[in-house]
Scaffold this motif. Structure first.
Motif, PDB file in Angstrom:
ATOM      1  N   GLU A 293       9.400   8.146   8.187  1.00  7.48           N
ATOM      2  CA  GLU A 293      10.848   7.968   8.176  1.00  7.48           C
ATOM      3  C   GLU A 293      11.225   6.560   8.639  1.00  7.48           C
ATOM      4  OE1 GLU A 293      14.576   8.802   7.199  1.00  7.48           O
ATOM      5  OE2 GLU A 293      12.835  10.107   6.846  1.00  7.48           O
ATOM      6  N   HIS A 294      10.551   6.093   9.671  1.00  7.16           N
ATOM      7  CA  HIS A 294      10.752   4.720  10.160  1.00  7.16           C
ATOM      8  C   HIS A 294      10.499   3.703   9.046  1.00  7.16           C
ATOM      9  CE1 HIS A 294       9.914   1.100  12.576  1.00  7.16           C
ATOM     10  NE2 HIS A 294       8.658   1.130  12.177  1.00  7.16           N
ATOM     11  N   LEU A 295       9.449   3.919   8.267  1.00  9.99           N
ATOM     12  CA  LEU A 295       9.116   2.994   7.186  1.00  9.99           C
ATOM     13  C   LEU A 295      10.144   3.056   6.061  1.00  9.99           C
ATOM     14  CD1 LEU A 295       5.275   3.670   7.028  1.00  9.99           C
ATOM     15  CD2 LEU A 295       6.395   1.646   7.979  1.00  9.99           C
ATOM     16  N   LEU A 296      10.539   4.268   5.677  1.00  8.33           N
ATOM     17  CA  LEU A 296      11.497   4.421   4.588  1.00  8.33           C
ATOM     18  C   LEU A 296      12.875   3.881   4.974  1.00  8.33           C
ATOM     19  CD1 LEU A 296      10.526   7.994   3.349  1.00  8.33           C
ATOM     20  CD2 LEU A 296      10.044   5.820   2.196  1.00  8.33           C
ATOM     21  N   GLU A 297      13.258   4.072   6.230  1.00 11.07           N
ATOM     22  CA  GLU A 297      14.552   3.556   6.692  1.00 11.07           C
ATOM     23  C   GLU A 297      14.624   2.030   6.565  1.00 11.07           C
ATOM     24  OE1 GLU A 297      15.066   4.907  10.659  1.00 11.07           O
ATOM     25  OE2 GLU A 297      15.711   6.921  10.075  1.00 11.07           O
ATOM     26  N   HIS A 298      13.458   1.399   6.643  1.00 12.80           N
ATOM     27  CA  HIS A 298      13.412  -0.060   6.562  1.00 12.80           C
ATOM     28  C   HIS A 298      12.855  -0.544   5.229  1.00 12.80           C
ATOM     29  CE1 HIS A 298      14.781  -0.613  10.649  1.00 12.80           C
ATOM     30  NE2 HIS A 298      13.886   0.251  11.079  1.00 12.80           N
ATOM     31  N   ASP A 299      12.987   0.313   4.199  1.00  9.44           N
ATOM     32  CA  ASP A 299      12.766  -0.086   2.802  1.00  9.44           C
ATOM     33  C   ASP A 299      11.348  -0.548   2.494  1.00  9.44           C
ATOM     34  OD1 ASP A 299      15.477   0.451   2.158  1.00  9.44           O
ATOM     35  OD2 ASP A 299      16.048  -1.510   2.956  1.00  9.44           O
ATOM     36  N   ILE A 300      10.357   0.142   3.070  1.00  9.45           N
ATOM     37  CA  ILE A 300       8.971  -0.147   2.699  1.00  9.45           C
ATOM     38  C   ILE A 300       8.778   0.162   1.216  1.00  9.45           C
ATOM     39  CG2 ILE A 300       7.859   2.110   3.087  1.00  9.45           C
ATOM     40  CD1 ILE A 300       6.560  -1.265   4.417  1.00  9.45           C
ATOM     41  N   ASP A 301       7.869  -0.543   0.568  1.00  3.43           N
ATOM     42  CA  ASP A 301       7.699  -0.393  -0.881  1.00  3.43           C
ATOM     43  C   ASP A 301       6.602   0.585  -1.276  1.00  3.43           C
ATOM     44  OD1 ASP A 301       9.653  -2.433  -1.832  1.00  3.43           O
ATOM     45  OD2 ASP A 301       8.384  -3.757  -0.635  1.00  3.43           O
ATOM     46  N   GLY A 302       5.742   0.979  -0.349  1.00  3.40           N
ATOM     47  CA  GLY A 302       4.684   1.935  -0.640  1.00  3.40           C
ATOM     48  C   GLY A 302       3.993   2.330   0.648  1.00  3.40           C
ATOM     49  N   VAL A 303       3.280   3.456   0.611  1.00  3.77           N
ATOM     50  CA  VAL A 303       2.532   3.900   1.790  1.00  3.77           C
ATOM     51  C   VAL A 303       1.098   4.217   1.400  1.00  3.77           C
ATOM     52  CG1 VAL A 303       4.541   4.752   3.029  1.00  3.77           C
ATOM     53  CG2 VAL A 303       3.310   6.305   1.521  1.00  3.77           C
ATOM     54  N   PHE A 304       0.196   3.915   2.320  1.00  2.30           N
ATOM     55  CA  PHE A 304      -1.243   4.104   2.122  1.00  2.30           C
ATOM     56  C   PHE A 304      -1.786   4.856   3.325  1.00  2.30           C
ATOM     57  CE2 PHE A 304      -5.445   1.492   2.479  1.00  2.30           C
ATOM     58  CZ  PHE A 304      -6.201   2.610   2.146  1.00  2.30           C
ATOM     59  N   PRO A 305      -1.739   6.200   3.289  1.00  2.00           N
ATOM     60  CA  PRO A 305      -2.348   6.975   4.372  1.00  2.00           C
ATOM     61  C   PRO A 305      -3.873   6.965   4.254  1.00  2.00           C
ATOM     62  CG  PRO A 305      -0.799   8.282   3.034  1.00  2.00           C
ATOM     63  CD  PRO A 305      -1.114   7.048   2.283  1.00  2.00           C
ATOM     64  N   CYS A 306      -4.520   7.168   5.390  1.00  2.00           N
ATOM     65  CA  CYS A 306      -5.979   7.294   5.445  1.00  2.00           C
ATOM     66  C   CYS A 306      -6.699   6.027   5.013  1.00  2.00           C
ATOM     67  CB  CYS A 306      -6.465   8.503   4.634  1.00  2.00           C
ATOM     68  SG  CYS A 306      -5.801  10.079   5.218  1.00  2.00           S
TER      69      CYS A 306
ATOM     70  N   LEU B  15      -0.480   5.905  -1.925  1.00  2.00           N
ATOM     71  CA  LEU B  15      -1.855   5.531  -2.240  1.00  2.00           C
ATOM     72  C   LEU B  15      -2.758   6.260  -1.262  1.00  2.00           C
ATOM     73  CD1 LEU B  15      -1.352   1.653  -2.546  1.00  2.00           C
ATOM     74  CD2 LEU B  15      -0.844   3.426  -4.227  1.00  2.00           C
ATOM     75  N   ALA B  16      -3.587   7.149  -1.768  1.00  2.00           N
ATOM     76  CA  ALA B  16      -4.395   8.013  -0.914  1.00  2.00           C
ATOM     77  C   ALA B  16      -5.758   7.385  -0.651  1.00  2.00           C
ATOM     78  CB  ALA B  16      -4.577   9.384  -1.576  1.00  2.00           C
ATOM     79  N   GLY B  17      -6.123   7.297   0.624  1.00  4.17           N
ATOM     80  CA  GLY B  17      -7.436   6.767   0.973  1.00  4.17           C
ATOM     81  C   GLY B  17      -8.542   7.701   0.529  1.00  4.17           C
ATOM     82  N   ALA B  18      -9.483   7.176  -0.261  1.00  5.03           N
ATOM     83  CA  ALA B  18     -10.578   7.997  -0.783  1.00  5.03           C
ATOM     84  C   ALA B  18     -11.932   7.349  -0.542  1.00  5.03           C
ATOM     85  CB  ALA B  18     -10.380   8.257  -2.281  1.00  5.03           C
ATOM     86  N   ALA B  19     -12.010   6.451   0.429  1.00 10.93           N
ATOM     87  CA  ALA B  19     -13.267   5.754   0.687  1.00 10.93           C
ATOM     88  C   ALA B  19     -14.330   6.722   1.190  1.00 10.93           C
ATOM     89  CB  ALA B  19     -13.055   4.649   1.712  1.00 10.93           C
ATOM     90  N   ALA B  20     -15.541   6.554   0.704  1.00  8.32           N
ATOM     91  CA  ALA B  20     -16.683   7.362   1.126  1.00  8.32           C
ATOM     92  C   ALA B  20     -17.952   6.656   0.672  1.00  8.32           C
ATOM     93  CB  ALA B  20     -16.605   8.775   0.553  1.00  8.32           C
ATOM     94  N   THR B  21     -19.090   7.189   1.094  1.00  2.00           N
ATOM     95  CA  THR B  21     -20.359   6.531   0.799  1.00  2.00           C
ATOM     96  C   THR B  21     -21.043   7.052  -0.464  1.00  2.00           C
ATOM     97  OG1 THR B  21     -21.477   8.086   2.270  1.00  2.00           O
ATOM     98  CG2 THR B  21     -20.804   5.981   3.213  1.00  2.00           C
ATOM     99  N   SER B  22     -20.509   8.097  -1.062  1.00  2.00           N
ATOM    100  CA  SER B  22     -21.100   8.623  -2.297  1.00  2.00           C
ATOM    101  C   SER B  22     -20.013   8.841  -3.334  1.00  2.00           C
ATOM    102  CB  SER B  22     -21.824   9.952  -2.040  1.00  2.00           C
ATOM    103  OG  SER B  22     -20.892  10.992  -1.785  1.00  2.00           O
ATOM    104  N   ARG B  23     -20.390   8.767  -4.603  1.00  2.00           N
ATOM    105  CA  ARG B  23     -19.425   8.986  -5.683  1.00  2.00           C
ATOM    106  C   ARG B  23     -18.849  10.388  -5.611  1.00  2.00           C
ATOM    107  NH1 ARG B  23     -23.494   7.596 -10.365  1.00  2.00           N
ATOM    108  NH2 ARG B  23     -24.731   8.727  -8.821  1.00  2.00           N
ATOM    109  N   SER B  24     -19.686  11.365  -5.304  1.00  2.00           N
ATOM    110  CA  SER B  24     -19.201  12.745  -5.285  1.00  2.00           C
ATOM    111  C   SER B  24     -18.134  12.939  -4.216  1.00  2.00           C
ATOM    112  CB  SER B  24     -20.364  13.719  -5.067  1.00  2.00           C
ATOM    113  OG  SER B  24     -21.026  13.449  -3.844  1.00  2.00           O
ATOM    114  N   ASP B  25     -18.312  12.320  -3.048  1.00  2.00           N
ATOM    115  CA  ASP B  25     -17.308  12.446  -1.999  1.00  2.00           C
ATOM    116  C   ASP B  25     -16.018  11.717  -2.369  1.00  2.00           C
ATOM    117  OD1 ASP B  25     -18.867  14.051  -0.416  1.00  2.00           O
ATOM    118  OD2 ASP B  25     -19.479  12.460   0.963  1.00  2.00           O
ATOM    119  N   VAL B  26     -16.138  10.515  -2.939  1.00  2.00           N
ATOM    120  CA  VAL B  26     -14.944   9.798  -3.382  1.00  2.00           C
ATOM    121  C   VAL B  26     -14.163  10.645  -4.383  1.00  2.00           C
ATOM    122  CG1 VAL B  26     -14.078   7.793  -4.640  1.00  2.00           C
ATOM    123  CG2 VAL B  26     -15.906   7.499  -2.970  1.00  2.00           C
TER     124      VAL B  26
END
Length: 297
Positions: free
Chosen positions: A34-47, A79-90
């Motif tokens: 909410e803090h980010l949206l109130e100040h007009d952020i253009d995107g979010v990247f959790p994780c 933008l969802a964080g999907a970093a991992a060490t194997s293709r199957s996990d990503v």
């Protein structure tokens, strides 16, 4: 969603707040969004790195992404964080992100088992992109992955229909510009190293993906609008003390301490192996936050 257009601005790699028991604090996470949206952020990247993804379970990552999608309600891309060490996990993380309605995934090259040849990273990323249900934003952060994505590798994978761009947190402007020269114009280039945001924007970067936009999204939005003016330079200078604190104490701990000082989250708790900023160091962070906010609009 047209990500190339949507990511022209400032995207925030959102912190993951924890409660006193060490669990993900859903309410505090909502307060940050909410803090980010109130100040007009253009995107979010959790994780992402600042979101302590490596300390979250698969179920926690999915929940954090789900909360982000629900809270922003399509107002900005997730933008969802999907970093991992194997293709199957990503790809498992990618499937979860698609299930909850995220707009794209963010993928680093594998870490620990780093590529013994640049071709290995190319094959890894192309195979992920081939099978991902969502567009892929690449993430170069060699301090954490043990090696960089070579410009020649990025020039090759940038033509893949499902790879949309790069977040570069290397802190190497020459590298960033080299990648820009070797990739198509529609390959989105995001500067992830806060101290280089103005120089990168002046050289043609599409936007920034910056940890300290958690703390002062209004200042970062102002910087993006004025990067080619003296005002942009002044804001870049105002960011510097807080960025230096992040370099010294770690991005998640320092960013959370700054958010606690600003009253956005109730506690700056992090998960091991990270530790909170020491009491002796908090006044310097508080002073840096106050200075940045005073320089804002």
């Amino acid at each position: 969603m047209d990500l190339q257009h949507a990511l022209q601005g400032i995207t925030c790699p959102v912190v993951t707040p924890f409660d006193d028991a060490g669990a993900v604090d859903d309410d505090a996470f909502g307060d940050v969004l909410e803090h980010l949206l109130e100040h007009d952020i253009d995107g979010v990247f959790p994780c992402g790195t600042t979101g302590e993804f490596a300390s979250l379970t698969r179920e926690e990552r999915r929940r954090v992404h789900e909360l982000a999608v629900e809270h922003v309600g399509g107002e900005v891309p997730v933008l969802a964080g999907a970093a991992a060490t194997s293709r199957s996990d990503v790809l498992a993380y990618a499937a979860d992100a698609a299930d909850v309605g995220a707009d794209a995934i963010v993928v680093t090259p594998p870490y620990f088992h780093t590529a013994n040849d640049p071709t290995g990273n190319q094959q890894f990323l192309e195979e992920v992109a081939d099978r991902s249900p969502l567009p892929v934003l690449l993430y170069n952060i060699p301090v954490c992955t043990g090696g960089r994505l070579e410009p020649e590798t990025l020039a090759t994978v940038a033509t893949h229909d499902n790879i949309v761009g790069l977040k570069d947190s290397s802190g190497d402007l020459e590298y960033f510009l080299s990648v820009m020269r070797q990739t198509p114009d529609d390959f989105c280039m995001l500067q992830g190293y806060d101290a280089l945001l103005v120089p990168a924007l002046r050289m043609g970067a599409d936007g920034g993906l910056n940890a300290l936009s958690n703390v002062a999204p209004e200042a970062y939005g102002d910087l993006y609008e004025t990067f080619d003016e003296p005002r942009g330079e002044a804001l870049q200078d105002a960011i510097a003390p807080l960025f230096d604190a992040c370099v010294s104490y770690g991005f998640a701990p320092a960013t959370k301490a700054a958010l606690e000082h600003r009253g956005v989250i109730p506690t700056d708790a992090v998960r091991p192996p990270l530790v909170e900023v020491s009491e002796d160091s908090r006044p310097a962070i508080a002073s840096a936050v106050d200075g940045l906010l005073e320089s804002g609009p």
